[in-house]
Design a protein around this motif. Sequence first.
Motif, short mmCIF file in Angstrom:
data_model
loop_
_atom_site.label_atom_id
_atom_site.label_comp_id
_atom_site.label_asym_id
_atom_site.label_seq_id
_atom_site.Cartn_x
_atom_site.Cartn_y
_atom_site.Cartn_z
N MET A 34 0.86 -1.18 0.00
CA MET A 34 0.00 0.00 0.00
C MET A 34 0.89 1.23 0.00
O MET A 34 1.92 1.25 0.68
N GLY A 35 0.50 2.23 -0.74
CA GLY A 35 1.33 3.42 -0.85
C GLY A 35 0.54 4.71 -0.80
O GLY A 35 -0.67 4.73 -1.03
N TRP A 36 1.25 5.78 -0.49
CA TRP A 36 0.69 7.13 -0.53
C TRP A 36 1.46 7.94 -1.56
O TRP A 36 2.70 7.87 -1.63
N PHE A 37 0.71 8.71 -2.32
CA PHE A 37 1.28 9.58 -3.34
C PHE A 37 0.68 10.98 -3.17
O PHE A 37 -0.31 11.16 -2.47
N ARG A 38 1.29 11.94 -3.83
CA ARG A 38 0.72 13.28 -3.78
C ARG A 38 0.99 14.01 -5.08
O ARG A 38 1.94 13.68 -5.82
N THR A 45 2.83 13.64 -10.17
CA THR A 45 2.59 12.80 -9.01
C THR A 45 3.90 12.25 -8.47
O THR A 45 4.76 11.82 -9.24
N GLU A 46 4.05 12.28 -7.15
CA GLU A 46 5.27 11.75 -6.56
C GLU A 46 4.93 10.81 -5.41
O GLU A 46 3.95 11.02 -4.69
N GLY A 47 5.74 9.80 -5.27
CA GLY A 47 5.54 8.87 -4.18
C GLY A 47 5.92 9.49 -2.85
O GLY A 47 6.89 10.24 -2.77
N VAL A 78 -4.84 1.68 5.70
CA VAL A 78 -3.48 2.21 5.80
C VAL A 78 -3.57 3.68 6.19
O VAL A 78 -4.51 4.38 5.80
N TYR A 79 -2.62 4.13 6.97
CA TYR A 79 -2.62 5.48 7.50
C TYR A 79 -1.34 6.22 7.09
O TYR A 79 -0.31 5.59 6.84
N LEU A 80 -1.45 7.51 7.07
CA LEU A 80 -0.27 8.36 6.89
C LEU A 80 -0.32 9.45 7.95
O LEU A 80 -1.16 10.36 7.88
N ALA A 91 -0.78 19.60 -1.20
CA ALA A 91 -0.98 18.76 -2.38
C ALA A 91 -2.26 17.95 -2.19
O ALA A 91 -2.83 17.90 -1.10
N MET A 92 -2.66 17.31 -3.29
CA MET A 92 -3.71 16.31 -3.21
C MET A 92 -3.01 14.98 -2.91
O MET A 92 -2.06 14.62 -3.60
N TYR A 93 -3.48 14.29 -1.89
CA TYR A 93 -2.85 13.05 -1.47
C TYR A 93 -3.74 11.86 -1.87
O TYR A 93 -4.95 11.88 -1.66
N TYR A 94 -3.10 10.85 -2.42
CA TYR A 94 -3.80 9.66 -2.88
C TYR A 94 -3.19 8.42 -2.21
O TYR A 94 -1.99 8.38 -1.97
N CYS A 95 -4.01 7.44 -1.98
CA CYS A 95 -3.45 6.15 -1.60
C CYS A 95 -3.66 5.19 -2.76
O CYS A 95 -4.51 5.40 -3.62
N ALA A 96 -2.85 4.17 -2.78
CA ALA A 96 -2.91 3.20 -3.86
C ALA A 96 -2.61 1.81 -3.35
O ALA A 96 -1.83 1.64 -2.40
N LYS A 97 -3.21 0.84 -4.00
CA LYS A 97 -2.99 -0.57 -3.66
C LYS A 97 -2.08 -1.21 -4.69
O LYS A 97 -2.29 -1.04 -5.91
N GLY A 98 -1.09 -1.90 -4.20
CA GLY A 98 -0.20 -2.60 -5.10
C GLY A 98 -0.79 -3.93 -5.54
O GLY A 98 -1.74 -4.44 -4.95
#
Length: 120
Positions: A34-38, A45-47, A78-80, A91-98
Motif C-alpha cells: 500500500m502506498g501514498w502519493f501526492r 505525481t510523486e511517491g 493504511v494510514y499516513l 498537495a492532493m494526497y492519494y493512496c494506492a494498492k499494489g
Amino acid sequence: HVQLVVSGGGSEQAGGHLRLSCAASGYTGRPVCMGWFRQAPGKGTEGVAAMDSDGSTSYAPFVKGRFTISRDYAKNTVYLQMDNLEPEDTAMYYCAKGRYGYCNERYFDTWGQGTQVTVS
C-alpha cells in the motif's frame, strides 16, 4: 470490486499535523503493498511512502522523519501520519494498492479518490 476511500485531509498551519486514512473495501486477498502519493498544483505525481505486505516501509527523502505510514491489516486500512507539516506539503494526497506484496511503483493497480492537504 476494490475501492479505496481516503479521508483525513484538511488545512493546517506549518508545524502542525494531520492523519490520513485509506480504507480498502471489497478486497479479500492477501496483504499487498500500500502506498501514498501526492500531486501539488502544477507538478507531477510523486511517491510519499509505501509499506510492503510484511510491514517494511519506504519514504521519499522530503518526508522522511516527518511522515509515518502504518496499517491495520484487520481493517484493511493504511494510514499516513504527517507531522511537522511544511507549506511544501500542500498537495492532493492519494493512496494506492499494489498488485503484489512487495512495493514497486509500476505495480499499483487501484487508486483512491484523493484528499486535499493545505499547509499555510
